[in-house]
Design a protein around this motif. Structure first.
Motif, PDB file in Angstrom:
ATOM      1  N   SER A   1       0.921  -1.162   0.027  1.00  0.00           N
ATOM      2  CA  SER A   1       0.001   0.069  -0.005  1.00  0.00           C
ATOM      3  C   SER A   1       1.034   1.264  -0.075  1.00  0.00           C
ATOM      4  N   ARG A   2       0.181   2.463  -0.137  1.00  0.00           N
ATOM      5  CA  ARG A   2       1.030   3.632  -0.601  1.00  0.00           C
ATOM      6  C   ARG A   2       1.865   4.127   0.774  1.00  0.00           C
ATOM      7  N   LYS A   3       1.167   3.837   1.721  1.00  0.00           N
ATOM      8  CA  LYS A   3       2.028   4.418   2.943  1.00  0.00           C
ATOM      9  C   LYS A   3       3.079   3.285   3.211  1.00  0.00           C
TER      10      LYS A   3
ATOM     11  N   ASP B   1       4.627   0.990  -1.165  1.00  0.00           N
ATOM     12  CA  ASP B   1       4.023   1.765  -2.346  1.00  0.00           C
ATOM     13  C   ASP B   1       4.356   1.222  -3.508  1.00  0.00           C
TER      14      ASP B   1
ATOM     15  N   GLU C   1       3.384   0.767  -6.880  1.00  0.00           N
ATOM     16  CA  GLU C   1       2.329   1.196  -7.799  1.00  0.00           C
ATOM     17  C   GLU C   1       1.783   0.253  -8.633  1.00  0.00           C
TER      18      GLU C   1
ATOM     19  N   SER D   1      10.512  -0.596  -5.304  1.00  0.00           N
ATOM     20  CA  SER D   1       9.945  -0.483  -3.959  1.00  0.00           C
ATOM     21  C   SER D   1      11.140  -1.029  -3.011  1.00  0.00           C
TER      22      SER D   1
ATOM     23  N   THR E   1      13.611   1.847   0.188  1.00  0.00           N
ATOM     24  CA  THR E   1      12.469   2.360   1.113  1.00  0.00           C
ATOM     25  C   THR E   1      13.109   3.151   2.131  1.00  0.00           C
TER      26      THR E   1
ATOM     27  N   ARG F   1       8.782   2.902   6.785  1.00  0.00           N
ATOM     28  CA  ARG F   1       7.799   2.310   5.938  1.00  0.00           C
ATOM     29  C   ARG F   1       7.902   0.883   5.866  1.00  0.00           C
TER      30      ARG F   1
ATOM     31  N   GLU G   1       1.548   3.992  10.973  1.00  0.00           N
ATOM     32  CA  GLU G   1       2.791   4.893  10.747  1.00  0.00           C
ATOM     33  C   GLU G   1       3.363   5.641  11.774  1.00  0.00           C
TER      34      GLU G   1
END
Ligand code: 5U1
Length: 668
Positions: free
Chosen positions: A443-445, A448, A450, A501, A504, A508, A520
């Motif tokens: 997921s994005r947070k 991430d 894409e 990814s 990082t 994260r 987070e």
């Protein structure tokens, strides 16, 4: 008459008959004549496609199926309703209302409570532009193409003088007769049948192909409004219902204005007595304060209005035998004891499983395998085991014992102090949690990745290409191209996104591991404080507790997670695959950027809760205090900030709006 005029006239004529048929239940012409009108319109439009408009009655079904639903944010949240289960609850509700309003008499509108799915329809200048599910109340799924297929939902409002924007709230449902016919059709075609009208309505509304929805007998009852713009609102909800009806929206005929408690109760009894003869399922009645002015004065508590309540019908119950208790591992690792029952028919469906909630409930109710048990089913809620009949207990009934290892992956289970839920700790490895863990990881947070959406994760797991997050890094384009809707370019893009990814941050990465309650902010705090993953993995409880935002429960979750060899193996594989981050040891506590600063937070923030903001500031070394003084370095002010704001400005304390906060937190 030119073609355009003929087309418009036909459309008006058809819309009028739709209204008569679907909303007023009073058709003016036989079906064949109606079909004739529709065919005439279709013929004209096919000759003149340039004259087709989206609100034409011929344009209910869209062309191509969607790959996934988008999201629609409700401009005004869709609220939920508080529940009442007895006359006393209603009396207490009325007392709260009258006391707050300082009034003796309060008129209410009483309506049946449909057992369907709440939706929000948006009309702009009278034209239906979108439809959304309730979702979490703030945003729901974009089901525009599906609601357009529902005949009782007008594509264009009737009459002139409609608001420039009108959000209509209502319940989409399937009639009982429609449900019976649908199931008969499904059986004939060898397709799966639905358990009850509500499930059938939900399944039909959430079809990616609107052509399927169009074949399902769905209908709507509208019961309220959200945003209304450029329109002089009536003073009463009951008048608003009339206006909705006049605009061609379907409103229940059963609503009534009631003026006191005894009329409320009388209405409930009448509707309950009628319940079996209605052609739709209802699970109670709703009372709403009629005057909008009084509604406004009453306001809300959390997500529910103080001016409305649902009085639910009693749940339906039946007796059966408890044959076994299985442990089901949920997507998030929660272990739930599930009762396997001798099949029993209750509330319109055959029940074979029911929840037992948790081990404490089983002990409290003293439920044993072999017992005769009471099963309760209320509306759309999962059936539950209410109690066991001790007098019918066989001598060999077996008491329940909770498992100590996850039945799906063998990892240890953990039960945090003060919680009733037992959870599997094999988050990265457990098959039951596989899909959720991967979705969260991508997921994005988190990492991430894409293009790695939920549907794709489902496919990767179902095709056995990925069984844990480390497997993502050995995927190649040929494997990906075996998946549905995956072309060469998308496969290449995904391989690249997965590869990207690998670089990082520790925060994260920690968040991506999906450790229970490590959100987070906590992940950021942990990363800042430990600097290295290896140190965190071996951290004692004491060391963990010294981190801002980490309490005993979070500490226990972290330790339990890293204790599992399964999880450690996946982490090692991730590192071997090249997942890396900058070493943060130099950020150890002394160097935290907000060290020595004190902040106060007030008002409502959009992007996070105040607690989250607090944790993020603490993670950067700041102190967060509850009151403003001359020592305060900054006041973080959201909406409606109140007295702290006044005090801060009078003391000359810097005011930090949400945008600035996000910049400070590096979240923009
Ligand atoms: N009939 C009816 N159902 N229902 C559900 N009215 C009604 N109102 C609702 C809901 C959730 O909510 C408003 C009172 C906000």
């Amino acid at each position: 008459m030119d073609i355009r005029e003929r087309i418009n006239k036909l459309r008006d004529e058809i819309n009028k008959h739709n209204y008569q048929y679907y909303v007023l239940d009073a058709p003016l012409i036989p079906d064949v004549e109606y079909d004739h009108l529709l065919r005439d319109l279709q013929a004209l439009e096919s000759k003149h496609p340039e004259l087709i408009t989206a609100d034409s009655p011929t344009q209910r079904v869209g062309a191509e199926p969607l790959a996934a639903f988008g999201t629609i944010r409700h401009e005004l949240p869709m609220l939920s309703l508080g529940n009442a289960f007895s006359e006393d609850d209603i009396i207490a509700f009325h007392r709260r209302v009258t006391e707050r309003l300082n009034a003796t008499e309060v008129p209410y509108v009483a309506e049946p409570k449909l057992d369907g799915l709440a939706v929000s329809l948006r009309y702009e200048n009278g034209i239906l532009v979108s439809g959304a599910t309730r979702g979490d109340g703030n945003s729901g799924e974009d089901i525009t193409r599906n609601v357009r297929t529902i005949p009782s939902i007008p594509l264009r409002l009737l009459g002139t003088g409609t608001p420039s924007v009108l959000e209509v709230r209502g319940e989409v449902y399937m009639s009982r007769s429609g449900f019976a016919a649908l199931n008969q059709r499904q059986r004939k075609q060898g397709e799966k049948t639905f358990v009850n009208p509500r499930n059938a309505a939900a399944g039909s509304l959430r079809q990616l192909d609107p052509k399927v929805t169009a074949q399902r007998p769905l209908a709507i009852f509208c019961y309220g409004v959200g945003v209304v713009q450029d329109y002089l609102m009536p003073q009463r909800h009951s008048e608003m219902l009339m206006r909705l009806k006049n605009w061609g929206l379907r409103v229940s005929e059963e609503y009534r204005v009631v003026n006191n408690i005894s009329e409320c109760i009388k209405y409930y009894n009448e509707i309950e007595a009628k319940r079996d003869i209605l052609d739709y399922d209802i699970d109670g009645v709703v009372y709403k304060v009629d005057l909008f002015q009084q509604q406004d004065a009453l306001g809300f508590v959390s997500r529910a209005p103080r001016w409305a309540i649902a009085y639910k019908f009693p749940a339906q119950e039946a007796l059966t035998t408890l044959q076994a208790i299985d442990i089901q591992v949920g997507r998030t690792g929660a272990l739930t004891p599930v009762a396997r029952l001798k099949p029993v028919f209750v509330g319109g469906a055959t029940i074979t499983n029911a929840t037992l909630h948790n081990e404490d409930e089983i002990q409290r109710k003293d439920i044993r395998v072999g017992d005769t048990v009471v099963i309760r089913r209320a509306g759309d809620v999962i059936p539950e085991v209410v109690s066991a009949l001790r007098e019918r207990r066989p001598a060999d009934a077996v008491p329940f014992e909770m498992v100590t290892a996850c039945p799906d992956c063998g990892s240890d289970v953990i039960r945090n102090k003060g919680e009733s839920v037992v959870r599997c700790t094999g988050g990265l490895y457990c098959p039951a949690q596989r899909k959720e863990a991967i979705k969260h990881f991508a997921s994005r947070k988190a990492l991430d990745i894409e293009g790695l959406g939920d549907k794709l994760v489902d496919q990767l797991v179902e095709h056995q290409l990925v069984s844990n997050v480390a497997d993502l890094y050995s995927l190649n384009r040929d494997q990906l191209m075996e998946l549905e809707r995956m072309g060469e370019k998308s496969a290449d893009n995904l391989v690249k996104a997965i590869n990207d990814s690998k670089s990082t941050t520790l925060a994260r990465f920690l968040y991506a591991l999906g450790i229970r309650e490590v959100g987070e902010a906590t992940a950021l705090s942990l990363a800042r404080n430990f600097g290295q993953l290896s140190t965190l993995m071996e951290a004692s409880e004491e060391a963990l507790l010294s981190v801002p935002d980490v309490g005993p429960v979070v500490a226990a979750n972290i330790r339990a997670f890293f204790r599992q060899d399964h999880n450690r193996e996946v982490i090692e594989r991730l590192e071997n695959e090249g997942v890396h981050w900058q070493d943060l040891t130099e950020f150890s506590q002394q160097n935290l950027p907000l060290k020595g600063k004190t902040f106060v937070i007030t008002g409502k923030l959009d992007a996070m809760t105040r607690d989250e903001a607090k944790a993020c500031l603490q993670a950067l070394g700041a102190k967060v205090s509850g009151s403003v003084s001359s020592k305060t370095d900054g006041l973080v002010a959201g909406h409606d900030p109140g007295s702290k704001y006044t005090r801060a400005t009078s003391l000359g304390v810097e005011i930090i709006d949400e945008k600035n906060l996000l910049t400070i937190l590096n979240k923009e």
